[in-house]
Motif scaffolding. Structure first.
Motif, PDB file in Angstrom:
ATOM      1  N   MET A 187      22.140  31.115   3.890  1.00  0.00           N
ATOM      2  CA  MET A 187      21.144  31.581   4.851  1.00  0.00           C
ATOM      3  C   MET A 187      21.351  33.051   5.154  1.00  0.00           C
ATOM      4  O   MET A 187      22.458  33.590   5.029  1.00  0.00           O
ATOM      5  CB  MET A 187      21.183  30.788   6.158  1.00  0.00           C
ATOM      6  N   ILE A 188      20.253  33.693   5.547  1.00  0.00           N
ATOM      7  CA  ILE A 188      20.285  35.046   6.066  1.00  0.00           C
ATOM      8  C   ILE A 188      19.249  35.130   7.170  1.00  0.00           C
ATOM      9  O   ILE A 188      18.187  34.495   7.085  1.00  0.00           O
ATOM     10  CB  ILE A 188      20.014  36.094   4.952  1.00  0.00           C
ATOM     11  N   GLY A 189      19.564  35.859   8.248  1.00  0.00           N
ATOM     12  CA  GLY A 189      18.639  35.895   9.370  1.00  0.00           C
ATOM     13  C   GLY A 189      18.803  37.144  10.210  1.00  0.00           C
ATOM     14  O   GLY A 189      19.733  37.935  10.023  1.00  0.00           O
ATOM     15  N   ALA A 190      17.878  37.314  11.134  1.00  0.00           N
ATOM     16  CA  ALA A 190      17.905  38.453  12.051  1.00  0.00           C
ATOM     17  C   ALA A 190      17.280  38.018  13.368  1.00  0.00           C
ATOM     18  O   ALA A 190      16.490  37.067  13.417  1.00  0.00           O
ATOM     19  CB  ALA A 190      17.154  39.645  11.473  1.00  0.00           C
ATOM     20  N   GLY A 191      17.642  38.728  14.432  1.00  0.00           N
ATOM     21  CA  GLY A 191      17.116  38.389  15.738  1.00  0.00           C
ATOM     22  C   GLY A 191      16.920  39.611  16.611  1.00  0.00           C
ATOM     23  O   GLY A 191      17.518  40.661  16.383  1.00  0.00           O
ATOM     24  N   VAL A 192      16.073  39.454  17.610  1.00  0.00           N
ATOM     25  CA  VAL A 192      15.850  40.500  18.605  1.00  0.00           C
ATOM     26  C   VAL A 192      15.705  39.813  19.955  1.00  0.00           C
ATOM     27  O   VAL A 192      15.218  38.681  20.038  1.00  0.00           O
ATOM     28  CB  VAL A 192      14.598  41.347  18.263  1.00  0.00           C
ATOM     29  N   GLY A 193      16.157  40.479  20.997  1.00  0.00           N
ATOM     30  CA  GLY A 193      16.059  39.876  22.324  1.00  0.00           C
ATOM     31  C   GLY A 193      16.600  40.785  23.398  1.00  0.00           C
ATOM     32  O   GLY A 193      16.507  42.013  23.295  1.00  0.00           O
ATOM     33  N   ALA A 194      17.168  40.186  24.416  1.00  0.00           N
ATOM     34  CA  ALA A 194      17.656  40.925  25.570  1.00  0.00           C
ATOM     35  C   ALA A 194      19.127  40.598  25.801  1.00  0.00           C
ATOM     36  O   ALA A 194      19.591  39.491  25.503  1.00  0.00           O
ATOM     37  CB  ALA A 194      16.845  40.573  26.812  1.00  0.00           C
TER      38      ALA A 194
ATOM     39  N   SER B  19      21.557  44.756  32.816  1.00  0.00           N
ATOM     40  CA  SER B  19      20.787  43.653  32.245  1.00  0.00           C
ATOM     41  C   SER B  19      19.459  44.153  31.694  1.00  0.00           C
ATOM     42  O   SER B  19      19.028  45.269  31.958  1.00  0.00           O
ATOM     43  CB  SER B  19      20.545  42.567  33.299  1.00  0.00           C
ATOM     44  N   GLY B  20      18.800  43.276  30.922  1.00  0.00           N
ATOM     45  CA  GLY B  20      17.482  43.575  30.391  1.00  0.00           C
ATOM     46  C   GLY B  20      17.459  44.615  29.289  1.00  0.00           C
ATOM     47  O   GLY B  20      16.420  45.224  29.034  1.00  0.00           O
ATOM     48  N   ARG B  21      18.582  44.803  28.579  1.00  0.00           N
ATOM     49  CA  ARG B  21      18.638  45.774  27.486  1.00  0.00           C
ATOM     50  C   ARG B  21      18.291  45.100  26.168  1.00  0.00           C
ATOM     51  O   ARG B  21      18.662  43.952  25.921  1.00  0.00           O
ATOM     52  CB  ARG B  21      20.035  46.384  27.383  1.00  0.00           C
ATOM     53  N   LEU B  22      17.583  45.813  25.293  1.00  0.00           N
ATOM     54  CA  LEU B  22      17.262  45.266  23.988  1.00  0.00           C
ATOM     55  C   LEU B  22      18.535  45.079  23.169  1.00  0.00           C
ATOM     56  O   LEU B  22      19.458  45.892  23.230  1.00  0.00           O
ATOM     57  CB  LEU B  22      16.307  46.192  23.236  1.00  0.00           C
ATOM     58  N   ALA B  23      18.572  43.996  22.415  1.00  0.00           N
ATOM     59  CA  ALA B  23      19.703  43.722  21.536  1.00  0.00           C
ATOM     60  C   ALA B  23      19.167  43.200  20.204  1.00  0.00           C
ATOM     61  O   ALA B  23      18.073  42.619  20.137  1.00  0.00           O
ATOM     62  CB  ALA B  23      20.641  42.707  22.171  1.00  0.00           C
ATOM     63  N   TYR B  24      19.946  43.409  19.161  1.00  0.00           N
ATOM     64  CA  TYR B  24      19.554  43.019  17.811  1.00  0.00           C
ATOM     65  C   TYR B  24      20.750  42.345  17.141  1.00  0.00           C
ATOM     66  O   TYR B  24      21.904  42.663  17.442  1.00  0.00           O
ATOM     67  CB  TYR B  24      19.141  44.242  16.994  1.00  0.00           C
ATOM     68  N   GLN B  25      20.462  41.428  16.221  1.00  0.00           N
ATOM     69  CA  GLN B  25      21.562  40.835  15.497  1.00  0.00           C
ATOM     70  C   GLN B  25      21.152  40.519  14.064  1.00  0.00           C
ATOM     71  O   GLN B  25      19.964  40.331  13.761  1.00  0.00           O
ATOM     72  CB  GLN B  25      22.093  39.580  16.190  1.00  0.00           C
ATOM     73  N   ALA B  26      22.150  40.487  13.195  1.00  0.00           N
ATOM     74  CA  ALA B  26      21.987  40.078  11.801  1.00  0.00           C
ATOM     75  C   ALA B  26      22.975  38.957  11.534  1.00  0.00           C
ATOM     76  O   ALA B  26      24.090  38.944  12.084  1.00  0.00           O
ATOM     77  CB  ALA B  26      22.240  41.247  10.865  1.00  0.00           C
ATOM     78  N   MET B  27      22.579  38.003  10.704  1.00  0.00           N
ATOM     79  CA  MET B  27      23.401  36.827  10.438  1.00  0.00           C
ATOM     80  C   MET B  27      23.376  36.504   8.952  1.00  0.00           C
ATOM     81  O   MET B  27      22.350  36.659   8.285  1.00  0.00           O
ATOM     82  CB  MET B  27      22.865  35.621  11.227  1.00  0.00           C
ATOM     83  N   ILE B  28      24.504  36.038   8.453  1.00  0.00           N
ATOM     84  CA  ILE B  28      24.588  35.533   7.089  1.00  0.00           C
ATOM     85  C   ILE B  28      25.575  34.377   7.090  1.00  0.00           C
ATOM     86  O   ILE B  28      26.551  34.394   7.850  1.00  0.00           O
ATOM     87  CB  ILE B  28      25.016  36.643   6.098  1.00  0.00           C
ATOM     88  N   GLY B  29      25.298  33.354   6.302  1.00  0.00           N
ATOM     89  CA  GLY B  29      26.198  32.211   6.320  1.00  0.00           C
ATOM     90  C   GLY B  29      25.725  31.097   5.426  1.00  0.00           C
ATOM     91  O   GLY B  29      25.030  31.321   4.420  1.00  0.00           O
TER      92      GLY B  29
ATOM     93  N   MET C 108      17.945  35.558  22.491  1.00  0.00           N
ATOM     94  CA  MET C 108      17.392  36.105  21.265  1.00  0.00           C
ATOM     95  C   MET C 108      16.303  35.204  20.696  1.00  0.00           C
ATOM     96  O   MET C 108      16.284  33.993  20.914  1.00  0.00           O
ATOM     97  CB  MET C 108      18.500  36.257  20.203  1.00  0.00           C
ATOM     98  N   VAL C 109      15.395  35.817  19.943  1.00  0.00           N
ATOM     99  CA  VAL C 109      14.457  35.104  19.079  1.00  0.00           C
ATOM    100  C   VAL C 109      14.849  35.439  17.650  1.00  0.00           C
ATOM    101  O   VAL C 109      14.867  36.617  17.263  1.00  0.00           O
ATOM    102  CB  VAL C 109      13.004  35.519  19.361  1.00  0.00           C
ATOM    103  N   ASN C 110      15.202  34.424  16.871  1.00  0.00           N
ATOM    104  CA  ASN C 110      15.703  34.619  15.516  1.00  0.00           C
ATOM    105  C   ASN C 110      14.715  34.106  14.478  1.00  0.00           C
ATOM    106  O   ASN C 110      13.979  33.145  14.720  1.00  0.00           O
ATOM    107  CB  ASN C 110      17.019  33.852  15.309  1.00  0.00           C
ATOM    108  N   VAL C 111      14.740  34.730  13.310  1.00  0.00           N
ATOM    109  CA  VAL C 111      14.057  34.213  12.130  1.00  0.00           C
ATOM    110  C   VAL C 111      15.107  34.120  11.032  1.00  0.00           C
ATOM    111  O   VAL C 111      15.938  35.025  10.880  1.00  0.00           O
ATOM    112  CB  VAL C 111      12.872  35.109  11.711  1.00  0.00           C
ATOM    113  N   ALA C 112      15.106  33.018  10.284  1.00  0.00           N
ATOM    114  CA  ALA C 112      16.131  32.799   9.267  1.00  0.00           C
ATOM    115  C   ALA C 112      15.501  32.225   8.004  1.00  0.00           C
ATOM    116  O   ALA C 112      14.571  31.408   8.060  1.00  0.00           O
ATOM    117  CB  ALA C 112      17.207  31.854   9.787  1.00  0.00           C
ATOM    118  N   TYR C 113      16.033  32.664   6.869  1.00  0.00           N
ATOM    119  CA  TYR C 113      15.652  32.104   5.573  1.00  0.00           C
ATOM    120  C   TYR C 113      16.830  31.317   5.019  1.00  0.00           C
ATOM    121  O   TYR C 113      17.946  31.832   4.950  1.00  0.00           O
ATOM    122  CB  TYR C 113      15.263  33.206   4.586  1.00  0.00           C
ATOM    123  N   ASP C 114      16.584  30.059   4.634  1.00  0.00           N
ATOM    124  CA  ASP C 114      17.585  29.219   4.005  1.00  0.00           C
ATOM    125  C   ASP C 114      17.255  29.072   2.527  1.00  0.00           C
ATOM    126  O   ASP C 114      16.091  28.804   2.165  1.00  0.00           O
ATOM    127  CB  ASP C 114      17.616  27.823   4.652  1.00  0.00           C
TER     128      ASP C 114
END
Length: 241
Positions: free
Chosen positions: A134-141, A175-185, A118-124
């Protein structure tokens, strides 16, 4: 695609580190995390080669999650900070039980493993003493690996001598499927260069296909659509340079 995404994030991190190391120490970091990948409802749906519907529900037990990150702080001020990072993680769960078209079948073996890049971006948030939110999101494979085996005729609780079989395998790797994630912590500053992290993560992947084989006859029975979602609770550490 997944290799390109991961390489891009690493290049961004390395480039930022090289350009700012002399002016602003502590922008580049590495870290790791581990935790519990909470059990989710896994489903496969479609039809066999003769057109008969096939719906498989395979809820999972709680499993394990571990990952590594490489990242950099792109900007920091009184308002908080913005981070970018590359993440490599793996999740593994055992299947708890299995139903076929609404009828529970005897599960012989079952597990799923999901590997993500994943490639993530996060705000602290600004610091409160030694704490940050923090809160963040990511996209990848993502790569999805299934190893499920069950007995179509083996209904749990059936009397001795009841008919069994055929045995069905779902040994698919996609393999090679798009994936997304959300994060909080949140984060706790152990020292100027070390941070302790705690996060809640939610991951979902694009629809993909799984193959369902009749082991008894050696034939492909069906190709079904699969969906994947999972939630996880993790703790980890980061070291800033």
């Amino acid at each position: 695609m997944k290799t390109k995404l991961f390489a891009l994030a690493l290049a961004l991190g390395a480039g930022s580190c090289a350009s700012t190391a002399l002016a602003d120490d502590g922008r580049f970091y590495v870290g790791g995390f581990a935790g519990v990948n909470l059990g989710e409802e896994q489903s496969f749906s479609g039809a066999n080669l003769a057109g008969a519907p096939r719906r498989i529900d395979a809820p999972q037990d709680d499993g394990a999650l571990a990952g590594l990150v490489v990242g950099f702080v792109a900007s920091e001020g009184d308002w908080g900070r913005l981070r970018f990072e590359a993440e490599l993680a793996s999740r593994k769960n055992d299947v708890e039980k299995l139903t076929l078209n609404g009828v529970q079948r005897r599960l012989i073996d079952g597990e799923s493993q999901v590997t993500t890049q994943m490639v993530n971006v996060a705000y602290d948030t600004p610091r409160w003493g030694k704490l940050r939110g923090m809160i963040g999101a990511g996209v990848g494979a993502a790569s999805f690996d299934y190893d499920i085996q069950y007995d179509v005729g083996g209904v749990p609780g059936a009397p001795a001598g009841a008919p069994i079989g055929p045995i069905i395998n779902i040994p698919t790797s996609a393999s090679g499927r798009l994936a997304y994630q959300a994060m909080i912590g949140g984060q706790y500053e152990l020292s100027p260069s070390w941070e302790l992290t705690a996060e809640l993560r939610y991951l979902w992947g694009d629809d993909h296909k799984v193959e369902r084989f009749n082991q008894t006859t050696g034939a492909l029975d069906s190709v079904l659509d699969a969906t994947y979602e999972s939630s996880a609770v993790t703790i980890g550490v980061r070291h800033r340079f």
